[in-house]
Design a protein around this motif. Structure first.
Motif, PDB file in Angstrom:
ATOM      1  N   PRO A  23     -11.028 -25.744 -34.907  1.00  0.00           N
ATOM      2  CA  PRO A  23     -11.907 -26.417 -33.917  1.00  0.00           C
ATOM      3  C   PRO A  23     -13.413 -26.133 -34.154  1.00  0.00           C
ATOM      4  N   THR A  24     -14.337 -27.208 -33.717  1.00  0.00           N
ATOM      5  CA  THR A  24     -15.629 -26.954 -33.498  1.00  0.00           C
ATOM      6  C   THR A  24     -15.954 -27.964 -32.337  1.00  0.00           C
ATOM      7  N   ARG A  25     -17.291 -27.852 -31.760  1.00  0.00           N
ATOM      8  CA  ARG A  25     -17.486 -28.710 -30.644  1.00  0.00           C
ATOM      9  C   ARG A  25     -17.719 -30.015 -31.232  1.00  0.00           C
ATOM     10  N   GLU A  26     -18.025 -30.132 -32.552  1.00  0.00           N
ATOM     11  CA  GLU A  26     -18.069 -31.518 -33.114  1.00  0.00           C
ATOM     12  C   GLU A  26     -16.573 -32.242 -33.383  1.00  0.00           C
ATOM     13  N   THR A  27     -15.768 -31.477 -33.811  1.00  0.00           N
ATOM     14  CA  THR A  27     -14.331 -31.884 -34.036  1.00  0.00           C
ATOM     15  C   THR A  27     -13.259 -31.973 -33.123  1.00  0.00           C
ATOM     16  N   LEU A  28     -13.784 -31.429 -31.935  1.00  0.00           N
ATOM     17  CA  LEU A  28     -12.853 -30.923 -30.895  1.00  0.00           C
ATOM     18  C   LEU A  28     -12.150 -32.176 -30.273  1.00  0.00           C
ATOM     19  N   PRO A  29     -13.010 -33.403 -30.213  1.00  0.00           N
ATOM     20  CA  PRO A  29     -12.630 -34.955 -29.482  1.00  0.00           C
ATOM     21  C   PRO A  29     -11.393 -35.231 -30.553  1.00  0.00           C
ATOM     22  N   ARG A  30     -11.665 -35.293 -31.840  1.00  0.00           N
ATOM     23  CA  ARG A  30     -10.566 -35.806 -32.707  1.00  0.00           C
ATOM     24  C   ARG A  30      -9.418 -35.122 -32.901  1.00  0.00           C
ATOM     25  N   MET A  31      -9.728 -33.701 -32.718  1.00  0.00           N
ATOM     26  CA  MET A  31      -8.509 -32.682 -33.022  1.00  0.00           C
ATOM     27  C   MET A  31      -7.496 -32.889 -31.819  1.00  0.00           C
ATOM     28  N   ARG A  32      -8.138 -33.022 -30.381  1.00  0.00           N
ATOM     29  CA  ARG A  32      -7.354 -33.303 -29.349  1.00  0.00           C
ATOM     30  C   ARG A  32      -6.296 -34.528 -29.627  1.00  0.00           C
ATOM     31  N   LEU A  33      -6.789 -35.417 -30.226  1.00  0.00           N
ATOM     32  CA  LEU A  33      -5.851 -36.651 -30.386  1.00  0.00           C
ATOM     33  C   LEU A  33      -5.213 -36.493 -31.398  1.00  0.00           C
ATOM     34  N   GLU A  34      -5.410 -36.026 -32.629  1.00  0.00           N
ATOM     35  CA  GLU A  34      -4.509 -35.548 -33.768  1.00  0.00           C
ATOM     36  C   GLU A  34      -3.313 -34.776 -33.543  1.00  0.00           C
ATOM     37  N   LEU A  35      -3.620 -33.576 -32.704  1.00  0.00           N
ATOM     38  CA  LEU A  35      -2.879 -32.590 -32.410  1.00  0.00           C
ATOM     39  C   LEU A  35      -1.928 -33.114 -31.489  1.00  0.00           C
ATOM     40  N   ALA A  36      -2.090 -33.950 -30.450  1.00  0.00           N
ATOM     41  CA  ALA A  36      -1.149 -34.494 -29.755  1.00  0.00           C
ATOM     42  C   ALA A  36      -0.323 -35.442 -30.342  1.00  0.00           C
ATOM     43  N   ARG A  37      -0.604 -36.168 -31.394  1.00  0.00           N
ATOM     44  CA  ARG A  37      -0.128 -37.072 -32.150  1.00  0.00           C
ATOM     45  C   ARG A  37       0.845 -36.582 -33.082  1.00  0.00           C
ATOM     46  N   GLY A  38       0.399 -35.341 -33.740  1.00  0.00           N
ATOM     47  CA  GLY A  38       1.159 -34.553 -34.796  1.00  0.00           C
ATOM     48  C   GLY A  38       2.330 -34.113 -34.154  1.00  0.00           C
ATOM     49  N   LEU A  86       6.510 -23.640 -12.295  1.00  0.00           N
ATOM     50  CA  LEU A  86       5.063 -24.142 -12.422  1.00  0.00           C
ATOM     51  C   LEU A  86       4.759 -23.783 -14.047  1.00  0.00           C
ATOM     52  N   HIS A  87       4.633 -24.876 -14.740  1.00  0.00           N
ATOM     53  CA  HIS A  87       4.385 -24.986 -16.061  1.00  0.00           C
ATOM     54  C   HIS A  87       3.031 -25.183 -16.483  1.00  0.00           C
ATOM     55  N   MET A  88       2.346 -24.441 -17.194  1.00  0.00           N
ATOM     56  CA  MET A  88       0.994 -24.599 -17.924  1.00  0.00           C
ATOM     57  C   MET A  88       1.227 -24.727 -19.396  1.00  0.00           C
ATOM     58  N   HIS A  89       0.520 -25.880 -20.106  1.00  0.00           N
ATOM     59  CA  HIS A  89       0.994 -26.192 -21.600  1.00  0.00           C
ATOM     60  C   HIS A  89      -0.101 -25.263 -22.362  1.00  0.00           C
ATOM     61  N   GLY A  96      -5.042 -30.298 -25.438  1.00  0.00           N
ATOM     62  CA  GLY A  96      -3.383 -30.270 -24.906  1.00  0.00           C
ATOM     63  C   GLY A  96      -3.472 -30.868 -23.569  1.00  0.00           C
ATOM     64  N   SER A  97      -2.129 -31.210 -23.380  1.00  0.00           N
ATOM     65  CA  SER A  97      -1.667 -32.101 -22.098  1.00  0.00           C
ATOM     66  C   SER A  97      -0.431 -31.887 -21.674  1.00  0.00           C
ATOM     67  N   PRO A  98       0.216 -31.925 -20.578  1.00  0.00           N
ATOM     68  CA  PRO A  98       1.437 -31.754 -20.103  1.00  0.00           C
ATOM     69  C   PRO A  98       2.598 -32.619 -20.997  1.00  0.00           C
TER      70      PRO A  98
END
Length: 349
Positions: A23-38, A86-89, A96-98
């Motif tokens: 992760p970097t600040r530049e790639t973070l938005p895309r990584m958030r989407l790709e990781l959730a999908r993956g 109470l769960h934290m992802h 990440g997200s719930p």
């Protein structure tokens, strides 16, 4: 030298797919989407049909927005109010997200017999410490205050999470101990991210942290959460729980980690300190397992982890040994009686 030969062969496809997150600040938005999908790829799992899920928005910390939570509740009847977790992802405090834990939370709610409230806490670097842990604290206060309306037993509340979620659970445990306003009876810390000093050049064993969540990823995650380089002198224990001077007074604890996880040493050390301070603690170190190994559910090591997790949580939430599947047991018993052949009557003489 590569440590691939040390990894459980069943996990090789996993480490090849997720060899390293960069992760970097530049790639973070895309990584958030790709990781959730993956993490959601693959054949659709068979989900328990006896769990209902609802989305709620609860009051956030003072001056902060509302906090979104997902509430998982067994549909079957309970002899009383349900215990709750109470769960934290997970997600290194930055992703990440719930929804990432939707399948596992449905199964846990069904198999253990509990309500699960999963917190969509704000992520770093947009929201650095203390925002994420204060979101979790606000969600727990809401759960405790609204226990009766949710059908929850306010005297049987647990907290837990994985990776960064485990770090938030550990921080929340310290916060609750010090503030003393919401009682919890158990904490679940799954390969928790609890010590920023691991990311500050204090190298753990050379064979750990080679896959998935690496030293570079860890440094970036901690820097985003703290808003500064990790390892400084003024880091709060509510950000890095391993910094706490004392762990006395914390609730009974379950800790699990893979032997090849970057967090192995800080997890084992935290468990040692808990035990030394008189906190009932159960520790599992899974051989040949990397960070997030439990995502590969069909492996033997993931099944062992799941069994250990469910059994420990069930023991904590049902200390009297009351069966959590009372509703299902009653239905099975009734069905069995309905299909049982009547015994032949004796002839009267």
């Amino acid at each position: 030298m590569s440590s691939r030969h040390l990894v459980d062969p069943e996990l090789h496809p996993f480490i090849e797919q997720w060899s390293e997150i960069k992760p970097t600040r530049e790639t973070l938005p895309r990584m958030r989407l790709e990781l959730a999908r993956g993490l959601e790829k693959g054949a659709p799992p068979t989900l328990p049909r006896d769990v209902e899920v609802s989305e709620r928005w609860v009051p956030g910390p003072p001056g902060a927005p509302e906090v979104r939570v997902l509430v998982y509740r067994p549909k079957r009847k309970s002899p009383g109010a349900w215990p709750a977790l109470l769960h934290m992802h997970p997600g290194g405090y930055i992703i990440g997200s719930p929804e990432m834990n939707d399948v596992s939370n449905r199964r846990l709610a069904s198999r253990v017999g509990c309500v699960i409230v999963s917190v969509d806490y704000r992520l770093a670097p947009e929201t650095p410490f203390p925002g994420p842990v204060e979101d979790c604290y606000a969600a727990l206060r809401w759960l405790h205050a609204n226990a009766a309306q949710l059908g929850v037993d306010a005297s049987r509340l647990a907290i837990g999470g994985e990776s960064a979620g485990g770090g938030l659970a550990a921080a929340l445990g310290l916060m609750l101990r010090d503030r003393g306003d919401v009682p919890v009876i158990f904490q679940v810390l799954i390969y928790p991210m609890i010590d920023d000093r691991t990311a500050a050049g204090v190298d753990p064993a050379p064979h750990v942290g080679a896959f998935f969540w690496t030293r570079a990823s860890n440094r970036f995650g901690w820097k985003c959460l703290l808003g500064q380089k990790p390892g400084g002198a003024d880091v709060s224990p509510y950000a890095a729980p391993a910094r706490a001077h004392s762990l006395a007074g914390l609730p009974p604890t379950l800790m699990c980690v893979g032997a090849l996880d970057l967090f192995m040493e800080e997890t084992v050390e935290y468990a040692r300190r808990l035990l030394a301070e008189g906190v009932p603690t159960e520790l599992h170190v899974y051989p040949r397992a990397v960070h997030a190994f439990n995502l590969v559910e069909q492996t033997q090591v993931a099944q062992s982890f799941l069994r250990d997790y469910e059994q420990a949580l069930r023991r904590a939430l049902y200390p009297s040994g009351a069966p959590p599947d009372t509703g299902r047991t009653a239905k099975k018993s009734a069905a069995k009686k309905a299909t049982r052949r009547p015994s032949p009557r004796k002839r009267s003489r």
